[in-house]
Design a protein around this motif. Structure first.
Motif, PDB file in Angstrom:
ATOM      1  N   LEU A  31      12.751  -8.351 -32.066  1.00 52.82           N
ATOM      2  CA  LEU A  31      13.048  -9.781 -32.162  1.00 52.82           C
ATOM      3  C   LEU A  31      13.820 -10.282 -30.951  1.00 52.82           C
ATOM      4  O   LEU A  31      13.762 -11.472 -30.616  1.00 52.82           O
ATOM      5  N   ALA A  32      14.545  -9.389 -30.287  1.00 55.09           N
ATOM      6  CA  ALA A  32      15.341  -9.782 -29.128  1.00 55.09           C
ATOM      7  C   ALA A  32      14.533  -9.790 -27.831  1.00 55.09           C
ATOM      8  O   ALA A  32      15.018 -10.274 -26.809  1.00 55.09           O
ATOM      9  N   ARG A  33      13.299  -9.277 -27.865  1.00 51.13           N
ATOM     10  CA  ARG A  33      12.480  -9.209 -26.649  1.00 51.13           C
ATOM     11  C   ARG A  33      11.599 -10.445 -26.526  1.00 51.13           C
ATOM     12  O   ARG A  33      10.758 -10.720 -27.393  1.00 51.13           O
ATOM     13  N   LYS A  34      11.777 -11.184 -25.443  1.00 48.84           N
ATOM     14  CA  LYS A  34      11.046 -12.445 -25.267  1.00 48.84           C
ATOM     15  C   LYS A  34       9.548 -12.234 -25.120  1.00 48.84           C
ATOM     16  O   LYS A  34       8.751 -13.063 -25.567  1.00 48.84           O
ATOM     17  N   LYS A  35       9.137 -11.128 -24.477  1.00 47.21           N
ATOM     18  CA  LYS A  35       7.705 -10.880 -24.311  1.00 47.21           C
ATOM     19  C   LYS A  35       7.026 -10.642 -25.655  1.00 47.21           C
ATOM     20  O   LYS A  35       5.894 -11.090 -25.876  1.00 47.21           O
ATOM     21  N   ILE A  36       7.717  -9.936 -26.533  1.00 49.42           N
ATOM     22  CA  ILE A  36       7.157  -9.694 -27.868  1.00 49.42           C
ATOM     23  C   ILE A  36       6.997 -11.015 -28.613  1.00 49.42           C
ATOM     24  O   ILE A  36       5.950 -11.284 -29.236  1.00 49.42           O
ATOM     25  N   MET A  37       8.024 -11.864 -28.557  1.00 43.53           N
ATOM     26  CA  MET A  37       7.954 -13.132 -29.276  1.00 43.53           C
ATOM     27  C   MET A  37       6.922 -14.064 -28.663  1.00 43.53           C
ATOM     28  O   MET A  37       6.286 -14.865 -29.364  1.00 43.53           O
ATOM     29  N   ALA A  38       6.712 -13.974 -27.334  1.00 44.49           N
ATOM     30  CA  ALA A  38       5.658 -14.767 -26.702  1.00 44.49           C
ATOM     31  C   ALA A  38       4.288 -14.317 -27.201  1.00 44.49           C
ATOM     32  O   ALA A  38       3.401 -15.145 -27.481  1.00 44.49           O
ATOM     33  N   GLY A  75       5.503 -13.767 -40.077  1.00 44.55           N
ATOM     34  CA  GLY A  75       6.475 -12.726 -40.355  1.00 44.55           C
ATOM     35  C   GLY A  75       7.569 -12.651 -39.307  1.00 44.55           C
ATOM     36  O   GLY A  75       8.762 -12.701 -39.617  1.00 44.55           O
ATOM     37  N   PHE A  76       7.164 -12.570 -38.032  1.00 46.61           N
ATOM     38  CA  PHE A  76       8.144 -12.474 -36.953  1.00 46.61           C
ATOM     39  C   PHE A  76       8.957 -13.765 -36.835  1.00 46.61           C
ATOM     40  O   PHE A  76      10.172 -13.732 -36.616  1.00 46.61           O
ATOM     41  N   ALA A  77       8.281 -14.909 -36.943  1.00 45.60           N
ATOM     42  CA  ALA A  77       8.986 -16.185 -36.821  1.00 45.60           C
ATOM     43  C   ALA A  77       9.987 -16.372 -37.960  1.00 45.60           C
ATOM     44  O   ALA A  77      11.103 -16.864 -37.750  1.00 45.60           O
ATOM     45  N   GLY A  78       9.602 -15.969 -39.178  1.00 47.75           N
ATOM     46  CA  GLY A  78      10.520 -16.092 -40.305  1.00 47.75           C
ATOM     47  C   GLY A  78      11.766 -15.246 -40.125  1.00 47.75           C
ATOM     48  O   GLY A  78      12.879 -15.688 -40.409  1.00 47.75           O
ATOM     49  N   LEU A  79      11.579 -14.019 -39.620  1.00 46.86           N
ATOM     50  CA  LEU A  79      12.730 -13.149 -39.388  1.00 46.86           C
ATOM     51  C   LEU A  79      13.586 -13.661 -38.232  1.00 46.86           C
ATOM     52  O   LEU A  79      14.821 -13.617 -38.291  1.00 46.86           O
ATOM     53  N   ALA A  80      12.935 -14.147 -37.174  1.00 47.09           N
ATOM     54  CA  ALA A  80      13.683 -14.633 -36.008  1.00 47.09           C
ATOM     55  C   ALA A  80      14.486 -15.884 -36.348  1.00 47.09           C
ATOM     56  O   ALA A  80      15.677 -15.986 -36.025  1.00 47.09           O
ATOM     57  N   TRP A  81      13.848 -16.838 -37.005  1.00 44.76           N
ATOM     58  CA  TRP A  81      14.575 -18.050 -37.382  1.00 44.76           C
ATOM     59  C   TRP A  81      15.606 -17.740 -38.466  1.00 44.76           C
ATOM     60  O   TRP A  81      16.630 -18.428 -38.573  1.00 44.76           O
ATOM     61  N   GLY A  82      15.357 -16.703 -39.265  1.00 43.34           N
ATOM     62  CA  GLY A  82      16.339 -16.312 -40.270  1.00 43.34           C
ATOM     63  C   GLY A  82      17.671 -15.935 -39.650  1.00 43.34           C
ATOM     64  O   GLY A  82      18.728 -16.177 -40.238  1.00 43.34           O
ATOM     65  N   ALA A  83      17.623 -15.334 -38.444  1.00 46.03           N
ATOM     66  CA  ALA A  83      18.870 -15.002 -37.748  1.00 46.03           C
ATOM     67  C   ALA A  83      19.638 -16.264 -37.390  1.00 46.03           C
ATOM     68  O   ALA A  83      20.865 -16.314 -37.500  1.00 46.03           O
ATOM     69  N   VAL A  84      18.913 -17.293 -36.967  1.00 45.74           N
ATOM     70  CA  VAL A  84      19.564 -18.561 -36.614  1.00 45.74           C
ATOM     71  C   VAL A  84      20.138 -19.215 -37.863  1.00 45.74           C
ATOM     72  O   VAL A  84      21.280 -19.691 -37.871  1.00 45.74           O
ATOM     73  N   TYR A  85      19.342 -19.241 -38.923  1.00 43.56           N
ATOM     74  CA  TYR A  85      19.804 -19.868 -40.165  1.00 43.56           C
ATOM     75  C   TYR A  85      21.071 -19.199 -40.698  1.00 43.56           C
ATOM     76  O   TYR A  85      21.978 -19.862 -41.199  1.00 43.56           O
ATOM     77  N   SER A  86      21.134 -17.871 -40.615  1.00 42.28           N
ATOM     78  CA  SER A  86      22.266 -17.155 -41.196  1.00 42.28           C
ATOM     79  C   SER A  86      23.411 -16.945 -40.214  1.00 42.28           C
ATOM     80  O   SER A  86      24.380 -16.266 -40.543  1.00 42.28           O
ATOM     81  N   SER A  87      23.317 -17.552 -39.032  1.00 41.99           N
ATOM     82  CA  SER A  87      24.363 -17.360 -38.019  1.00 41.99           C
ATOM     83  C   SER A  87      25.722 -17.839 -38.507  1.00 41.99           C
ATOM     84  O   SER A  87      26.754 -17.293 -38.133  1.00 41.99           O
ATOM     85  N   ASP A  88      25.740 -18.850 -39.346  1.00 43.43           N
ATOM     86  CA  ASP A  88      27.002 -19.341 -39.908  1.00 43.43           C
ATOM     87  C   ASP A  88      26.894 -19.506 -41.417  1.00 43.43           C
ATOM     88  O   ASP A  88      27.548 -20.341 -42.020  1.00 43.43           O
ATOM     89  N   GLY A  89      26.020 -18.727 -42.016  1.00 43.71           N
ATOM     90  CA  GLY A  89      25.879 -18.745 -43.465  1.00 43.71           C
ATOM     91  C   GLY A  89      25.309 -20.047 -44.000  1.00 43.71           C
ATOM     92  O   GLY A  89      24.400 -20.646 -43.420  1.00 43.71           O
ATOM     93  N   ALA A  90      25.865 -20.519 -45.110  1.00 45.94           N
ATOM     94  CA  ALA A  90      25.350 -21.704 -45.784  1.00 45.94           C
ATOM     95  C   ALA A  90      25.417 -22.941 -44.908  1.00 45.94           C
ATOM     96  O   ALA A  90      24.519 -23.792 -44.930  1.00 45.94           O
ATOM     97  N   ARG A  91      26.495 -23.072 -44.128  1.00 45.00           N
ATOM     98  CA  ARG A  91      26.671 -24.284 -43.319  1.00 45.00           C
ATOM     99  C   ARG A  91      25.561 -24.442 -42.278  1.00 45.00           C
ATOM    100  O   ARG A  91      25.045 -25.538 -42.082  1.00 45.00           O
TER     101      ARG A  91
END
Length: 442
Positions: A31-38, A75-91
């Motif tokens: 998820l941290a590799r830009k080439k993979i996400m591209a 699948g990958f997008a859901g996991l990647a955006w999940g990191a952003v969503y949970s970066s500060d929890g509920a807020r």
């Protein structure tokens, strides 16, 4: 074919989530590799176009190929955006998820007005746009850079192991599974069943409009009046129950789409709520945040596919809809049970606490360095911390991630993990938030 494609996209994503739960470290690196996400963005765009070709060619081979590519993207997008969503929890999850749904409505409006081919081609650009926006997000927010070490025992039962490993309780996960089964079922009735397809409104326009309007209202609520978010969730869940309760009485009538619209309106709020619940869990008490998001996406994908498949099988087994009323009534009861489970889960009670939803972001990781050094040092000595552990506890308490601590102190991440595990054991805590609370109360 369109319904089979939707089922396959959800179902084909399940293996990816299973792999994530078994090899979480490898997934975090991917998820941290830009080439993979591209490459994932390209897969989503190509998969969307392949599905269009499958419709024109009436080819099941193309349909399954397109579904696999789209499942990889989702699948990958859901996991990647999940990191952003949970970066500060509920807020953070409330604003990001509700905002994403509201923006999706803005995109849906021109799609509804386009001819099908143009709409499909335009839709193929969205995977690339999604991951392009993700690339602009601060890397500290878009990767699962934090990791809380928790210990699990082989003597724990299923519920205890689930909560120890993923931070989530069995009632909350079970509620999500039941709701997705019901949603997959009603999606077939409202959008793909013969009586729905024959109607232009039943074909999805009304449902899409209602979903979009609810998404916009939800975004405005969490942005302007976050204190009212808990009431929004309650009303959304009540709308789901009301919609499923109306469905049996409207099943054979011209107003059946009305119950579908009420259900989808409530489901939109539930979709936001489910992300918020699991993001809060991932942020505060999960041993592996990426696993927490993966288990939610696995439950959503597998159960939606199961619900839709059940509806298709029943439609072939009973083509005259002789038992349509009984089926709809059963699903309504199922949803009521699911909502009760959800509202009685510990996660929802914790989420609706005022301090969780409205506390300013600046207060998420209080500045422990402001506490008197002698007081903190005295408590550290009481807990039996070494000098290195004292350094790490200060950094943990001010919100530094374990990879950041490893780089800052010039030690390996495994060494930091070992220190963190010992710190938790000495303090008798199981998460970073518990550590912060204990230090602040020192």
């Amino acid at each position: 074919m369109s319904e089979i494609a939707a089922i396959c996209i959800f179902a084909f994503g399940v293996p990816l989530y299973v792999v994530t739960m078994r090899r979480s470290d490898a997934m975090r690196r991917l998820l941290a590799r830009k080439k993979i996400m591209a490459a994932v963005a390209v897969a989503g765009a190509v998969g969307s176009l392949v599905l269009v070709c499958a419709g024109f060619a009436d080819s099941w081979t193309l349909l399954f190929a397109g579904a696999v590519l789209c499942a990889i993207f989702m699948g990958f997008a859901g996991l990647a955006w999940g990191a952003v969503y949970s970066s500060d929890g509920a807020r953070s999850a409330m604003v990001y998820v509700a905002g994403g749904f509201a923006f999706a409505f803005v995109v849906d409006v021109p799609l509804l007005l386009m001819i099908p081919v143009a709409s499909a081609c335009f839709f193929a650009l969205l995977p690339a746009a999604s991951l392009l926006m993700l690339a602009r997000v601060d890397p500290k927010l878009s990767t699962y850079g934090f990791r809380n070490e928790l210990t699990t025992s082989s003597e724990q039962n299923l519920a205890e192991r689930l909560r120890s490993s993923f931070g989530v309780s069995l009632p909350a996960l079970g509620a999500v599974m039941l709701i997705m089964i019901g949603f997959g079922y009603v999606q077939h009735l409202a959008s793909f069943a013969p009586q729905a397809v024959e109607s232009a409104i039943g074909g999805g326009v009304l449902i899409q409009v209602v979903r979009g309007m609810v998404a916009v209202v939800a975004f405005l609520v969490v942005l302007v009046a976050p204190k009212r978010a808990s009431w929004m969730y309650r009303l959304g869940l009540l709308a789901m129950v009301a919609g499923f309760s109306l469905m049996p009485f409207l099943y054979d009538g011209q107003s059946f789409e009305a119950s579908g619209a009420v259900i989808i309106g409530g489901y939109t709020v539930f979709d936001v709520l489910s992300w918020v619940i699991f993001s809060q869990v991932a942020h505060t008490r999960s041993s592996e945040p990426v696993k927490t998001i993966a288990v939610m996406r696995l439950a959503v994908g597998a159960c939606y596919a199961a619900g839709a498949a059940i509806a298709i099988v029943l439609s072939f087994a009973m083509p005259t809809n002789a038992h349509g009323y009984e089926e709809a009534m059963f699903v309504g009861y199922l949803m009521t049970v699911a909502i009760v489970l959800l509202l009685t889960s510990k996660e929802v009670w914790e989420l609706f606490a005022p301090q969780v939803l409205v506390r300013p972001v600046a207060e998420v990781s209080p500045n422990v360095e402001d506490r008197p050094d002698d007081v903190l040092q005295e408590r550290c000595q009481e807990w039996g911390f070494t000098q290195r552990e004292q350094e790490i506890i200060r950094l943990l308490a001010v919100g530094r991630t374990q990879p950041w601590i490893a780089e800052s102190l010039g030690i390996s991440e495994n060494t930091v993990n070992t220190h963190v595990r010992r710190i938790y054991q000495k303090m008798g805590v199981h998460s970073r938030q518990e550590l912060i609370d204990l230090v602040l109360n020192a």
